[in-house]
Design a protein around this motif. Structure first.
Motif, PDB file in Angstrom:
ATOM      1  N   LEU A 105       0.805  -1.226   0.000  1.00 26.58           N
ATOM      2  CA  LEU A 105       0.000   0.000   0.000  1.00 26.58           C
ATOM      3  C   LEU A 105       0.839   1.277   0.000  1.00 26.58           C
ATOM      4  N   PRO A 106       1.825   1.438   0.899  1.00 27.98           N
ATOM      5  CA  PRO A 106       2.606   2.692   0.883  1.00 27.98           C
ATOM      6  C   PRO A 106       3.313   2.922  -0.450  1.00 27.98           C
ATOM      7  N   TYR A 107       3.897   1.851  -1.017  1.00 30.72           N
ATOM      8  CA  TYR A 107       4.600   2.002  -2.286  1.00 30.72           C
ATOM      9  C   TYR A 107       3.633   2.313  -3.424  1.00 30.72           C
ATOM     10  N   LEU A 108       2.443   1.738  -3.369  1.00 32.19           N
ATOM     11  CA  LEU A 108       1.429   2.013  -4.386  1.00 32.19           C
ATOM     12  C   LEU A 108       0.998   3.475  -4.345  1.00 32.19           C
ATOM     13  N   LEU A 109       0.787   3.994  -3.136  1.00 35.04           N
ATOM     14  CA  LEU A 109       0.376   5.393  -3.001  1.00 35.04           C
ATOM     15  C   LEU A 109       1.492   6.347  -3.427  1.00 35.04           C
ATOM     16  N   ILE A 110       2.736   5.960  -3.124  1.00 38.27           N
ATOM     17  CA  ILE A 110       3.874   6.793  -3.536  1.00 38.27           C
ATOM     18  C   ILE A 110       3.989   6.796  -5.061  1.00 38.27           C
ATOM     19  N   ALA A 111       3.849   5.616  -5.661  1.00 35.09           N
ATOM     20  CA  ALA A 111       3.950   5.523  -7.121  1.00 35.09           C
ATOM     21  C   ALA A 111       2.828   6.297  -7.807  1.00 35.09           C
ATOM     22  N   ALA A 112       1.654   6.339  -7.167  1.00 35.66           N
ATOM     23  CA  ALA A 112       0.508   7.047  -7.745  1.00 35.66           C
ATOM     24  C   ALA A 112       0.488   8.513  -7.336  1.00 35.66           C
ATOM     25  N   ALA A 130      -0.145   9.763  -4.469  1.00 37.47           N
ATOM     26  CA  ALA A 130      -1.393   9.981  -3.729  1.00 37.47           C
ATOM     27  C   ALA A 130      -1.203   9.669  -2.251  1.00 37.47           C
ATOM     28  N   THR A 131      -0.049  10.053  -1.730  1.00 37.54           N
ATOM     29  CA  THR A 131       0.250   9.749  -0.330  1.00 37.54           C
ATOM     30  C   THR A 131      -0.709  10.432   0.637  1.00 37.54           C
ATOM     31  N   GLU A 132      -1.357  11.512   0.189  1.00 36.77           N
ATOM     32  CA  GLU A 132      -2.289  12.227   1.070  1.00 36.77           C
ATOM     33  C   GLU A 132      -3.527  11.375   1.382  1.00 36.77           C
ATOM     34  N   LEU A 133      -3.732  10.324   0.609  1.00 36.41           N
ATOM     35  CA  LEU A 133      -4.887   9.460   0.841  1.00 36.41           C
ATOM     36  C   LEU A 133      -4.645   8.446   1.966  1.00 36.41           C
ATOM     37  N   PHE A 134      -3.394   8.309   2.366  1.00 36.62           N
ATOM     38  CA  PHE A 134      -3.054   7.239   3.315  1.00 36.62           C
ATOM     39  C   PHE A 134      -3.824   7.381   4.629  1.00 36.62           C
ATOM     40  N   TYR A 135      -3.859   8.584   5.185  1.00 34.73           N
ATOM     41  CA  TYR A 135      -4.504   8.756   6.492  1.00 34.73           C
ATOM     42  C   TYR A 135      -6.006   8.469   6.426  1.00 34.73           C
ATOM     43  N   GLY A 136      -6.649   8.847   5.334  1.00 29.63           N
ATOM     44  CA  GLY A 136      -8.063   8.534   5.181  1.00 29.63           C
ATOM     45  C   GLY A 136      -8.295   7.035   5.084  1.00 29.63           C
ATOM     46  N   ILE A 137      -7.440   6.356   4.313  1.00 31.52           N
ATOM     47  CA  ILE A 137      -7.544   4.902   4.187  1.00 31.52           C
ATOM     48  C   ILE A 137      -7.264   4.238   5.534  1.00 31.52           C
ATOM     49  N   ILE A 140     -11.735   1.847  11.490  1.00 32.42           N
ATOM     50  CA  ILE A 140     -13.164   1.791  11.832  1.00 32.42           C
ATOM     51  C   ILE A 140     -13.759   0.451  11.403  1.00 32.42           C
ATOM     52  N   VAL A 141     -13.438   0.030  10.178  1.00 29.53           N
ATOM     53  CA  VAL A 141     -13.935  -1.260   9.675  1.00 29.53           C
ATOM     54  C   VAL A 141     -13.460  -2.396  10.570  1.00 29.53           C
ATOM     55  N   LEU A 142     -12.186  -2.363  10.953  1.00 33.44           N
ATOM     56  CA  LEU A 142     -11.623  -3.416  11.792  1.00 33.44           C
ATOM     57  C   LEU A 142     -12.279  -3.445  13.161  1.00 33.44           C
ATOM     58  N   LEU A 143     -12.514  -2.274  13.725  1.00 35.84           N
ATOM     59  CA  LEU A 143     -13.150  -2.203  15.038  1.00 35.84           C
ATOM     60  C   LEU A 143     -14.560  -2.795  14.993  1.00 35.84           C
ATOM     61  N   LEU A 165      -7.550  -7.512   4.989  1.00 36.36           N
ATOM     62  CA  LEU A 165      -7.115  -6.280   4.329  1.00 36.36           C
ATOM     63  C   LEU A 165      -7.053  -5.116   5.313  1.00 36.36           C
ATOM     64  N   ALA A 166      -8.057  -5.021   6.187  1.00 33.31           N
ATOM     65  CA  ALA A 166      -8.080  -3.932   7.172  1.00 33.31           C
ATOM     66  C   ALA A 166      -6.877  -4.022   8.107  1.00 33.31           C
ATOM     67  N   TRP A 167      -6.570  -5.228   8.549  1.00 34.59           N
ATOM     68  CA  TRP A 167      -5.371  -5.421   9.368  1.00 34.59           C
ATOM     69  C   TRP A 167      -4.123  -5.010   8.587  1.00 34.59           C
ATOM     70  N   GLY A 168      -4.068  -5.366   7.308  1.00 36.31           N
ATOM     71  CA  GLY A 168      -2.914  -5.026   6.490  1.00 36.31           C
ATOM     72  C   GLY A 168      -2.702  -3.530   6.372  1.00 36.31           C
ATOM     73  N   VAL A 169      -3.800  -2.791   6.223  1.00 40.73           N
ATOM     74  CA  VAL A 169      -3.697  -1.326   6.139  1.00 40.73           C
ATOM     75  C   VAL A 169      -3.134  -0.758   7.448  1.00 40.73           C
ATOM     76  N   LEU A 170      -3.631  -1.267   8.579  1.00 40.10           N
ATOM     77  CA  LEU A 170      -3.107  -0.785   9.857  1.00 40.10           C
ATOM     78  C   LEU A 170      -1.627  -1.120  10.022  1.00 40.10           C
ATOM     79  N   LEU A 171      -1.252  -2.323   9.608  1.00 39.39           N
ATOM     80  CA  LEU A 171       0.150  -2.730   9.730  1.00 39.39           C
ATOM     81  C   LEU A 171       1.053  -1.990   8.745  1.00 39.39           C
ATOM     82  N   SER A 172       0.462  -1.409   7.699  1.00 40.18           N
ATOM     83  CA  SER A 172       1.272  -0.694   6.710  1.00 40.18           C
ATOM     84  C   SER A 172       1.972   0.514   7.312  1.00 40.18           C
ATOM     85  N   SER A 173       1.441   1.020   8.423  1.00 42.13           N
ATOM     86  CA  SER A 173       2.098   2.154   9.077  1.00 42.13           C
ATOM     87  C   SER A 173       3.500   1.782   9.557  1.00 42.13           C
ATOM     88  N   PHE A 174       3.701   0.506   9.890  1.00 38.67           N
ATOM     89  CA  PHE A 174       5.028   0.063  10.326  1.00 38.67           C
ATOM     90  C   PHE A 174       6.024   0.074   9.173  1.00 38.67           C
TER      91      PHE A 174
END
Length: 255
Positions: free
Chosen positions: A65-72, A74-81, A87-90, A118-127
């Motif tokens: 995900l981080p590399y995809l957003l960087i390549a596109a 669109a890094t500003e979308l990361f925090y919204g995602i 929220i979905v995971l909770l 996928l939701a877990w993966g997005v949260l773990l992408s911060s690492f």
């Protein structure tokens, strides 16, 4: 019977077998839901397959995900995602196991399982933005080793670990209550102790969950749904251990 206990910061339904459950399961050899060696092995194989699938989905999302957003660009979308996934995971953490166990559909449980991973993966992408991939790889190996050893112990031991699981649940509730109090006290020492206690508790839950897995055929649920149910519980164990181990590995490599 199914009751609730708290694991990894999320409410996850766990399966407990009391004496009445065991006596009823052994009362008649004609019980069509009685566990057999072959069905137990099949359930275990399915569970491990789904567990590996969840780890692959989350790992691929976390790294990609981080590399995809960087390549596109669109890094500003990361925090919204990130917030949306949290929220979905909770929400799913409160309901996913009940939906999977009770669902009559063959597709819905799989979809929920994939979304949860996928939701877990997005949260773990911060690492991925904080730690080098090499460090994350080491942490993954250490987590896998701990998970494997405790899983083998829990699955191969002949005695029930339900009493041990109840003790772990009480320790977890106590640690969470203390951590809430510590928000106002702000003691770094208490925070450090709680972190290690919770890590030890979840490592213990790996053995308990694998011990439960061996006897899950006693429950009157679809085997695929049972496999998804247990895979999610084991995945939460794995993910929590990884999240706790990663900073420790990073600190040791810096030193």
């Amino acid at each position: 019977m199914v009751i609730m206990d708290l694991k990894g910061g999320f409410f996850m339904p766990q399966v407990y077998f009391d004496n009445n459950d065991n006596n009823q399961a052994a009362a008649s050899s004609h019980n069509p839901f009685a566990a057999s060696a072959s069905s137990s092995a099949s359930l275990t194989a399915k569970t491990m397959l789904y567990l590996c699938l969840a780890i692959l989905i989350s790992g691929g999302t976390a790294v990609g995900l981080p590399y995809l957003l960087i390549a596109a660009n669109a890094t500003e979308l990361f925090y919204g995602i990130f917030i949306g996934s949290a929220i979905v995971l909770l929400v799913l953490s409160f309901i996913i196991n009940f939906l999977i166990l009770r669902s009559q559909s063959k597709v819905v449980p799989i979809i929920l399982f994939v979304i949860y991973s996928l939701a877990w993966g997005v949260l773990l992408s911060s690492f991925t933005l904080i730690y080098p991939l090499e460090t994350m790889g080491y942490a993954l190996l250490v987590t896998g080793a701990i998970f494997g050893v405790m899983g083998l112990f829990g699955y191969l031991t002949k005695r029930s670990l339900e009493g041990f699981g109840a003790t772990l649940a009480m320790l977890m509730f106590g640690a969470i209550i203390i951590s809430i109090i510590n928000i106002f006290v702000a003691s770094s020492t208490v925070d450090w102790i709680i972190s290690y206690v919770l890590l030890a508790v979840v490592i213990g839950f790996v053995a308990v969950d694998f011990n439960r897995l061996r006897r899950m055929n006693e429950l009157r649920f679809n085997q695929t749904n049972l496999a998804l149910f247990m895979a999610i519980n084991l995945y939460v164990d794995f993910a929590y251990i990884f999240v706790r181990i990663l900073p420790l590995i990073a600190a040791s490599r810096r030193n």
